[in-house]
Design a protein around this motif. Sequence first.
Motif, PDB file in Angstrom:
ATOM      1  N   ALA A 170     -25.494  19.687  -9.218  1.00  0.00           N
ATOM      2  CA  ALA A 170     -24.044  19.590  -9.420  1.00  0.00           C
ATOM      3  C   ALA A 170     -23.364  20.869  -8.947  1.00  0.00           C
ATOM      4  CB  ALA A 170     -23.736  19.328 -10.895  1.00  0.00           C
ATOM      5  N   ALA A 206     -23.499  15.033  -5.639  1.00  0.00           N
ATOM      6  CA  ALA A 206     -23.139  14.015  -6.634  1.00  0.00           C
ATOM      7  C   ALA A 206     -24.259  12.979  -6.766  1.00  0.00           C
ATOM      8  CB  ALA A 206     -21.852  13.326  -6.195  1.00  0.00           C
ATOM      9  N   GLU A 252     -25.728  13.471 -11.955  1.00  0.00           N
ATOM     10  CA  GLU A 252     -25.118  14.105 -13.134  1.00  0.00           C
ATOM     11  C   GLU A 252     -25.680  13.517 -14.423  1.00  0.00           C
ATOM     12  OE1 GLU A 252     -23.494  12.559 -10.710  1.00  0.00           O
ATOM     13  OE2 GLU A 252     -22.049  13.923  -9.775  1.00  0.00           O
ATOM     14  N   TRP A 253     -25.971  12.219 -14.415  1.00  0.00           N
ATOM     15  CA  TRP A 253     -26.462  11.528 -15.606  1.00  0.00           C
ATOM     16  C   TRP A 253     -27.716  12.190 -16.181  1.00  0.00           C
ATOM     17  CZ3 TRP A 253     -31.429   9.744 -15.364  1.00  0.00           C
ATOM     18  CH2 TRP A 253     -31.983   9.615 -14.085  1.00  0.00           C
ATOM     19  N   THR A 298     -16.131  18.265  -9.705  1.00  0.00           N
ATOM     20  CA  THR A 298     -16.184  16.888 -10.227  1.00  0.00           C
ATOM     21  C   THR A 298     -17.521  16.627 -10.897  1.00  0.00           C
ATOM     22  OG1 THR A 298     -14.842  16.286  -8.320  1.00  0.00           O
ATOM     23  CG2 THR A 298     -15.817  14.479  -9.557  1.00  0.00           C
ATOM     24  N   SER A 299     -18.617  17.050 -10.271  1.00  0.00           N
ATOM     25  CA  SER A 299     -19.943  16.780 -10.826  1.00  0.00           C
ATOM     26  C   SER A 299     -20.150  17.514 -12.149  1.00  0.00           C
ATOM     27  CB  SER A 299     -21.031  17.185  -9.832  1.00  0.00           C
ATOM     28  OG  SER A 299     -21.040  16.265  -8.768  1.00  0.00           O
ATOM     29  N   GLN A 338     -17.867  18.397 -14.226  1.00  0.00           N
ATOM     30  CA  GLN A 338     -17.028  17.720 -15.225  1.00  0.00           C
ATOM     31  C   GLN A 338     -17.736  16.447 -15.728  1.00  0.00           C
ATOM     32  OE1 GLN A 338     -14.435  18.770 -16.788  1.00  0.00           O
ATOM     33  NE2 GLN A 338     -14.116  16.840 -17.914  1.00  0.00           N
ATOM     34  N   LYS A 339     -18.367  15.734 -14.801  1.00  0.00           N
ATOM     35  CA  LYS A 339     -19.084  14.508 -15.145  1.00  0.00           C
ATOM     36  C   LYS A 339     -20.246  14.820 -16.102  1.00  0.00           C
ATOM     37  CE  LYS A 339     -19.781  10.376 -12.385  1.00  0.00           C
ATOM     38  NZ  LYS A 339     -20.104   9.852 -11.065  1.00  0.00           N
ATOM     39  N   LYS A 392     -20.388  17.310 -18.169  1.00  0.00           N
ATOM     40  CA  LYS A 392     -19.777  17.629 -19.465  1.00  0.00           C
ATOM     41  C   LYS A 392     -19.546  16.341 -20.260  1.00  0.00           C
ATOM     42  CE  LYS A 392     -16.772  21.629 -19.994  1.00  0.00           C
ATOM     43  NZ  LYS A 392     -15.441  22.091 -19.614  1.00  0.00           N
ATOM     44  N   GLU A 393     -18.973  15.339 -19.561  1.00  0.00           N
ATOM     45  CA  GLU A 393     -18.664  14.061 -20.233  1.00  0.00           C
ATOM     46  C   GLU A 393     -19.939  13.335 -20.666  1.00  0.00           C
ATOM     47  OE1 GLU A 393     -16.194  12.124 -17.327  1.00  0.00           O
ATOM     48  OE2 GLU A 393     -14.731  13.757 -17.483  1.00  0.00           O
ATOM     49  N   THR A 394     -20.959  13.376 -19.801  1.00  0.00           N
ATOM     50  CA  THR A 394     -22.231  12.714 -20.120  1.00  0.00           C
ATOM     51  C   THR A 394     -22.862  13.345 -21.367  1.00  0.00           C
ATOM     52  OG1 THR A 394     -22.586  12.342 -17.784  1.00  0.00           O
ATOM     53  CG2 THR A 394     -24.511  12.174 -19.180  1.00  0.00           C
ATOM     54  N   LYS A 420     -21.030  12.341 -24.472  1.00  0.00           N
ATOM     55  CA  LYS A 420     -21.354  10.974 -24.876  1.00  0.00           C
ATOM     56  C   LYS A 420     -22.695  10.937 -25.611  1.00  0.00           C
ATOM     57  CE  LYS A 420     -19.807   7.705 -21.613  1.00  0.00           C
ATOM     58  NZ  LYS A 420     -20.207   6.860 -20.491  1.00  0.00           N
TER      59      LYS A 420
END
Length: 323
Positions: free
Chosen positions: A111, A116, A119-120, A198-199, A201-202, A204-206, A209
Amino acid sequence: MTEQQIQDFIAAFPKARRHEPMAGHTLLKIGGPAQIYLAVETADDLIKAVATAKRLQISYYVFGGGSNLLVSDQGFDGAVIQSADHSFAIQGETVTAAAGALTSLVAQSAAKAGLAGFEWAAGIPGTIGGAVCGNSGCFGGEMKDAVISVEVYDVEKNERTTLKNEDCQFAYRDSRFKREPLIILKVVLKLNSGSAETSLQKIKETLKKRHETQPQGQFSAGCMFKNFEFQDESVLEKLKGQFEIPEAMLKNKKISAGWLIDQLGLKGTKIGQAQVSPAHGNFIVNLGGARAQDMITLSSLVKMKVRDELGILLEDEVQLLGF
Ligand code: EPU
């Protein structure tokens, strides 16, 4: 294992340790001793260690990060060989990683490098080798979507070879590496050019969750069971009679094992110090000092209830060693 076998192995690998408690090497913090424990730093040594175990007729288990592993209280009467080469390199859109590279670190670095598609994996514990073997996945991503090729040591043929993605027989939490004596040495991933911002940030969100939906700060081996895959809704008859099945699960033809366990009110059930996580039904956590036997008994109880009450057979996702 005989003393002679142990001595012969140690003669070839003086750094090998004896009676190594596996509880210190698994995220569950459970497991008796491995008769022999060896961490190897290179692919050549990994091959040599496996070939030596085979020649001496010693059972062996090649071990990644111990994140998805339940070792029996009696331990393992063989050699646990840990692939401890954590190296990886990013070049253009390609990531080349040793089997022992940490999945979460590879994801973070990819990332940061502006790649991209991986990220998961930032919250996945364990190593790339382990993740490929189990075709790990979460939040819409899966290893098989990133893997280009896997370099392996074919134990039977005693040769190094490279398998393409389509030769790996990837399926939901499955690959041929789970069934065949192929030792993963190196993995090549292909990601996509994107933006680091962007990656990251992704990621962070993952991670957020994950924190919200899965137990945190507790010893676990991740999900204990595979989600229930079905071809034909007729197998869901009993379930449909009792519960409203979420549309997404019907659409994906996969019923979340955690959801099933939750519907039956089994969250929080305890045997000894093993507990079905109150946060997510598919995690069995070690509250501290749990025995492997507690984990197995609790997991069997869960499977039995799901089978009897809903007519669904849950399959283990966690790997077992020494049972
Ligand atoms: N749900 C409940 N109660 C629970 C657990 C889940 O109602 O106790 C509901 C959730 O609210 C959601 C649905 O079931 O509506 C699905 O839950 P979740 O998003 O947690 O996904 P899952 O199918 O239970 C799978 C993977 C996880 C992965 C998550 C997130 C398997 C066996 N599990 O769980 O992987 O992190 O999706 O993508 O495939 C692992 O493999 O070790 C693992 C944890």
